[in-house]
Design an enzyme around this catalytic site. Structure first.
Site, short mmCIF file in Angstrom:
data_model
loop_
_atom_site.label_atom_id
_atom_site.label_comp_id
_atom_site.label_asym_id
_atom_site.label_seq_id
_atom_site.Cartn_x
_atom_site.Cartn_y
_atom_site.Cartn_z
N GLN A 166 4.42 -10.39 -1.31
CA GLN A 166 3.95 -9.08 -0.87
C GLN A 166 3.34 -9.27 0.52
OE1 GLN A 166 0.15 -7.17 -2.08
NE2 GLN A 166 1.48 -5.78 -3.24
N LYS A 168 1.42 -7.72 3.55
CA LYS A 168 0.55 -6.60 3.89
C LYS A 168 0.65 -6.26 5.37
CE LYS A 168 -2.65 -6.82 0.03
NZ LYS A 168 -2.08 -5.61 -0.59
N ASP A 197 3.80 -4.01 1.99
CA ASP A 197 2.74 -3.16 1.43
C ASP A 197 1.88 -2.56 2.53
OD1 ASP A 197 0.89 -1.92 -0.15
OD2 ASP A 197 -0.01 -3.76 -0.94
N GLU A 222 6.02 -0.67 -0.34
CA GLU A 222 4.98 -0.30 -1.29
C GLU A 222 3.89 0.52 -0.62
OE1 GLU A 222 1.71 -2.63 -4.04
OE2 GLU A 222 3.78 -3.37 -4.03
N ASP A 245 1.54 2.42 -5.55
CA ASP A 245 0.47 1.58 -6.07
C ASP A 245 -0.80 2.41 -6.19
OD1 ASP A 245 -1.48 -0.30 -6.64
OD2 ASP A 245 -0.75 -1.79 -5.24
N LYS A 269 -2.15 -1.45 -11.73
CA LYS A 269 -3.40 -2.17 -11.92
C LYS A 269 -3.95 -1.82 -13.30
CE LYS A 269 -3.55 -3.76 -7.61
NZ LYS A 269 -2.20 -3.36 -7.18
N ALA A 298 -6.96 -5.41 -9.40
CA ALA A 298 -7.47 -5.42 -8.03
C ALA A 298 -8.04 -6.80 -7.68
CB ALA A 298 -8.53 -4.34 -7.86
N TRP A 324 0.11 -10.20 -10.38
CA TRP A 324 -0.79 -10.69 -9.33
C TRP A 324 -2.16 -10.93 -9.94
CZ3 TRP A 324 -5.47 -9.85 -7.09
CH2 TRP A 324 -5.72 -10.49 -5.86
#
Length: 372
Positions: A166, A168, A197, A222, A245, A269, A298, A324
Site C-alpha cells: 500500500q 501512501k 492510498d 484506495e 476505506d 477496519k 488502525a 494489516w
C-alpha cells in the site's frame, strides 16, 4: 467453567505505542506515538477476555483515544452481571447505554468473543464461521515519502515476502505523487499487488489527473477523495479500480457503497465497523457481490492483531487483500509466548482457545478505570 459466565468486573488499561523509525505520515496527519485502550472483561469464574481499540490520532477518523475511554465509561457499568453467552444480547445492552461510538464498542465485542472461545475451547475464527487457512497474507504500508525512498522500501518489502504493498500519497504536489507511483512500479513490477492510498487527501481533479498519468500501471486506488459523494463522481471516468476505506464508518455505509456500485473493494477496519461480529456481516455482504477487501485495524498491539487475523482467516482467499497489523511499526508484544508476528509477509492464525493471545501479568500497569 460454569454453564453461564457472567461479567463480574471490567478493567480498562492504556498503553503508549511509539512509532518505530520516526513519524508515520499520511495525507491528513502524522503520528509519533499511539494511545491504545484495552479492556479486560473478568467473569464470575475468573476467566478473562481481552479487547483493544487504538485510533490513529484524532484526525484520521472521527475517533480518538479519550473518546474511546469516555464511551467505555458509559457502557461498562451496564454490562456488570450480564451473561456472556450471547454477543448479540451484549451488543443490544451496549446500544441501550450509548448511541454510536462503534470503535469503543468493538473492544468489548472482541473481549466477549475471546471469552466465548475460551469457554468452548475453540479459536475465535471458529466463532466467525471457521478458518479457511492457517496462514493469511499481510501487506506493507509505506508512509508519504520521497519517490526514491518509497520505491526502495517497496522493493525491500517484496523481497521480505509481502504479496501486496500500500503506497501512501497525498497532502503534497501532484508531481511527487505521480513520480512515487511510477518509481514503485519500476522497482517491483508484477512481483506484488499495489494499492495507492490517498487517505482522503486528493481533490477530484487531482485524482483524475493521477489516474490518467499512471493509467498503464496496474493498481487499485484506495480512498482518493474525502467523501463518498466525491468518489461517486469518479465512476466511469477512472482507469483504476476504486476501494473505499475511511468512508466505511458503519455497516450502513458499506451497504450503501455496495448497492450504489461506487466501490470495487474495501479496506475494512475491525474497530471502525464495531468489532468482529459486525465485520462478519461486512465480509458476507462483500461475498455476495464478489468484492475483495482487507481485514485491518488502525493501530494496536497483539490483541487487535489477533482479532484481525482471525476474521481474515475466514475470508475466501481469492477475494482477500491482506491483513494489516502494526507489528512492523512498534516494538515489543503484549504476549511474548504467543505473539502475533509477520513472517515472510504472512501471519499465522492463532490456534489457542479464544483470541489465542493473553497479555502478560502487569504488562499494562494498573488499570486507569475499573467497573463492577
Amino acid at each position: 467453567m460454569s454453564d453461564t459466565m457472567r461479567i463480574n468486573r471490567i478493567n480498562v488499561y492504556t498503553v503508549q505505542l511509539p512509532t518505530k523509525g520516526g513519524a508515520y505520515k499520511m495525507a491528513s496527519t502524522e503520528v509519533h506515538s499511539l494511545d491504545s485502550t484495552l479492556v479486560e472483561v473478568v467473569t464470575d469464574d475468573g476467566t478473562t477476555g481481552w479487547g483493544e481499540t487504538c485510533p490513529v490520532g484524532p484526525v484520521y477518523q472521527p475517533h480518538h483515544a479519550l473518546g474511546a475511554r469516555a464511551a467505555i465509561a458509559e457502557i461498562a457499568p451496564g454490562l456488570i452481571g450480564e451473561s456472556t453467552q450471547s454477543p448479540r444480547h451484549l451488543a443490544k445492552r451496549m446500544d441501550e447505554r450509548l448511541n454510536g461510538h462503534n470503535y469503543a464498542k468493538a473492544a468489548f465485542d472482541i473481549a466477549f468473543l475471546d471469552l466465548i472461545g475460551q469457554r468452548l475451547g475453540v479459536p475465535v475464527s471458529t466463532l466467525l464461521g471457521g478458518a479457511l487457512t492457517d496462514r493469511v497474507p499481510s501487506y506493507y504500508s509505506t508512509i508519504v515519502g520521497s519517490p526514491d525512498e518509497t520505491a526502495r522500501i517497496a522493493a525491500d518489502k517484496v523481497r521480505a515476502g509481502y504479496p501486496r504493498l500500500q503506497i501512501k500519497i497525498g497532502g503534497r504536489n501532484l508531481e511527487k505523487d505521480v513520480a512515487t507511483v511510477h518509481k514503485v512500479w519500476e522497482a517491483v513490477g508484477h512481483k506484488a499487488r499495489i494499492a495507492v492510498d490517498g487517505n482522503r487527501g486528493l481533490s477530484v481533479a487531482f485524482a483524475l489527473q493521477l489516474d490518467r498519468l499512471c493509467q498503464n500501471i496496474p493498481f487499485v486506488f484506495e480512498q482518493p477523495c474525502n467523501s463518498m459523494e466525491e468518489i461517486s463522481t469518479l465512476r466511469g471516468r477512472f482507469t483504476h479500480p476504486i476501494y473505499l476505506d475511511e468512508n466505511t464508518e458503519d455497516l450502513n455505509a458499506v451497504l450503501r457503497a455496495i448497492s450504489s456500485g461506487i466501490a470495487d473493494g474495501f479496506g475494512f477496519k475491525v474497530t471502525r465497523l464495531g468489532g468482529l461480529t459486525k465485520m462478519m456481516t461486512a465480509r458476507d455482504m462483500c461475498a455476495i457481490r464478489s468484492l475483495p477487501h482487507t481485514c485491518d485495524d488502525a493501530w494496536g498491539g497483539d490483541i487487535i492483531a489477533a482479532a484481525c487475523v482471525h476474521i481474515a482467516s475466514t475470508v475466501e482467499p481469492r477475494r482477500f487483500e491482506g491483513a494489516w497489523i502494526a507489528q512492523e511499526y512498534i516494538d515489543g508484544h503484549y504476549d511474548n509466548t504467543n505473539p502475533v508476528v509477520i513472517e515472510n509477509g504472512h501471519i499465522a492464525v492463532p490456534q489457542g482457545a479464544g483470541l489465542g493471545v493473553k497479555p502478560e501479568a502487569g504488562v499494562f500497569g494498573a488499570p486507569v478505570a475499573s467497573y463492577g
